[in-house]
Design a protein around this motif. Structure first.
Motif, mmCIF file in Angstrom:
data_model
loop_
_atom_site.group_PDB
_atom_site.id
_atom_site.type_symbol
_atom_site.label_atom_id
_atom_site.label_comp_id
_atom_site.label_asym_id
_atom_site.label_seq_id
_atom_site.Cartn_x
_atom_site.Cartn_y
_atom_site.Cartn_z
ATOM 1 N N GLY A 1 13.735 25.131 8.583
ATOM 2 C CA GLY A 1 14.684 24.786 9.641
ATOM 3 C C GLY A 1 15.405 26.005 10.194
ATOM 4 O O GLY A 1 15.649 26.102 11.400
ATOM 5 N N ARG A 2 15.741 26.929 9.320
ATOM 6 C CA ARG A 2 16.407 28.160 9.754
ATOM 7 C C ARG A 2 15.505 28.969 10.676
ATOM 8 O O ARG A 2 15.955 29.497 11.704
ATOM 9 N N ALA A 3 14.225 29.086 10.328
ATOM 10 C CA ALA A 3 13.277 29.835 11.160
ATOM 11 C C ALA A 3 13.123 29.171 12.528
ATOM 12 O O ALA A 3 13.168 29.837 13.573
ATOM 13 N N VAL A 4 12.920 27.851 12.530
ATOM 14 C CA VAL A 4 12.738 27.119 13.798
ATOM 15 C C VAL A 4 13.979 27.256 14.670
ATOM 16 O O VAL A 4 13.889 27.539 15.878
ATOM 17 N N ALA A 5 15.145 27.072 14.083
ATOM 18 C CA ALA A 5 16.396 27.165 14.850
ATOM 19 C C ALA A 5 16.570 28.551 15.463
ATOM 20 O O ALA A 5 17.067 28.685 16.589
ATOM 21 N N SER A 6 16.148 29.593 14.752
ATOM 22 C CA SER A 6 16.305 30.953 15.270
ATOM 23 C C SER A 6 15.410 31.210 16.474
ATOM 24 O O SER A 6 15.741 32.026 17.333
ATOM 25 N N VAL A 7 14.286 30.510 16.547
ATOM 26 C CA VAL A 7 13.408 30.637 17.722
ATOM 27 C C VAL A 7 13.990 29.870 18.897
ATOM 28 O O VAL A 7 14.068 30.377 20.029
ATOM 29 N N LEU A 8 14.411 28.641 18.660
ATOM 30 C CA LEU A 8 14.931 27.811 19.742
ATOM 31 C C LEU A 8 16.253 28.341 20.283
ATOM 32 O O LEU A 8 16.650 27.987 21.402
ATOM 33 N N ASP B 1 14.742 18.240 18.309
ATOM 34 C CA ASP B 1 14.375 17.555 19.547
ATOM 35 C C ASP B 1 14.426 18.575 20.676
ATOM 36 O O ASP B 1 15.459 18.797 21.307
ATOM 37 N N ASP B 2 13.290 19.241 20.887
ATOM 38 C CA ASP B 2 13.212 20.284 21.913
ATOM 39 C C ASP B 2 11.800 20.265 22.490
ATOM 40 O O ASP B 2 10.819 20.352 21.736
ATOM 41 N N PRO B 3 11.660 20.114 23.816
ATOM 42 C CA PRO B 3 10.323 20.015 24.407
ATOM 43 C C PRO B 3 9.489 21.272 24.221
ATOM 44 O O PRO B 3 8.258 21.237 24.408
ATOM 45 N N ARG B 4 10.117 22.368 23.846
ATOM 46 C CA ARG B 4 9.363 23.613 23.635
ATOM 47 C C ARG B 4 8.688 23.657 22.269
ATOM 48 O O ARG B 4 7.869 24.536 22.014
#
Length: 274
Positions: A18-25, A53-56
């Motif tokens: 989750g930390r990795a994904v959040a840092s990209v978004l 919840d992000d379309p990217r």
């Protein structure tokens, strides 16, 4: 075409994914797509992904085939002009992609990386001088030590089409194998800012799980000599590196009574050492 495609391969790292994904978004560059490839996880990875919840963001899943297969699958599904990799236990500072895209567009490099912050067992540590990231042409240094970090790197789709994919036969050093091919063809740019946070010390890291990493480094150099049209100087450097790697690996095998393995690797390398 999307500007940057980000690929995160993951296997049983729900606690940090989750930390990795959040840092990209949260990147300051909005024109991106993020593809997370679940390499057969059996933990809460799906639950973590469902929390975004992000379309990217696109999630993919395959049976456990290893990090090379996961990265290759994600890149094959991507559509960005540039490709950036992120390991699921690492994360980025918010301006990482924006700074790299600007650098690539202005410099004309086909590949570049950022500096990084190292965290080991929750404590920040300073990389040794030998791990300092160089810039330009540095194949000779790369033959001695892997100097490109997957979570720091960005490369063009042109480069990937020319030199990819990752070698799925290698359970480790798959990135090292690709970076050697890259180093024989392209200079590597450097954004000299620590925009990537690289964590370590956990038991599931490949460098801790895979025994005999030197063997896979031998395979990588053999593959470089076998598949790439090298200059005379590049070939001489690669042969010298292979000779030393085989010597050290065989020495270790003999020390532990594995004479047949020492002979096998010597015979594998012999056609390329001349």
């Amino acid at each position: 075409m999307t500007c940057v495609s980000v690929i995160i391969p993951t296997h049983n790292r729900a606690d940090v994914l989750g930390r990795a994904v959040a840092s990209v978004l949260a990147q300051s560059l909005p024109d991106l797509e993020l593809i997370v490839v679940d390499d057969g996880s059996t933990d809460r990875t799906a639950e973590v992904m469902a929390g975004f919840d992000d379309p990217r963001l696109t999630g993919m899943r395959q049976e456990n085939k290893g990090v090379s297969s996961a990265r290759n699958l994600g890149i094959a599904a991507s559509r960005g002009r540039y490709i950036a990799l992120l390991d699921s236990d690492d994360y980025w500072l918010p301006e990482k992609l924006e700074r790299q895209v600007r650098f690539m567009d202005e410099s004309g490099f086909e590949i570049c990386q950022t500096d990084e912050i190292w965290i080991r067992d929750g404590v920040r540590v300073n990389p040794r001088f030998r791990h300092a990231k160089p810039a330009g042409w540095f194949l000779e240094k790369s033959l001695e030590l892997c100097l490109i970090s997957p979570s720091c790197v960005m490369f063009s789709r042109r480069l990937w089409d020319e030199l990819g994919p990752f070698d799925e036969r290698l359970p480790a050093c798959e990135d090292y194998s690709l970076w050697l091919r890259v180093g024989a063809r392209h200079p590597v740019g450097l954004v000299p800012e620590a925009l990537t946070v690289k964590t370590g010390g956990h038991a599931d890291q490949l460098s801790r799980r895979i025994i005999g990493l030197d063997l896979y480094r031998v395979y990588a150099v053999v593959d470089l000599l076998r598949t790439m049209d090298l200059t005379a100087e590049q070939r001489a450097m690669a042969v010298a590196s292979l000779r030393e790697r085989v010597r050290l690996y065989a020495q270790g095998c003999i020390k532990y009574g594995k004479d047949e393995e020492a002979l096998r690797v010597r015979e594998l390398a012999a056609p390329f050492m001349g």
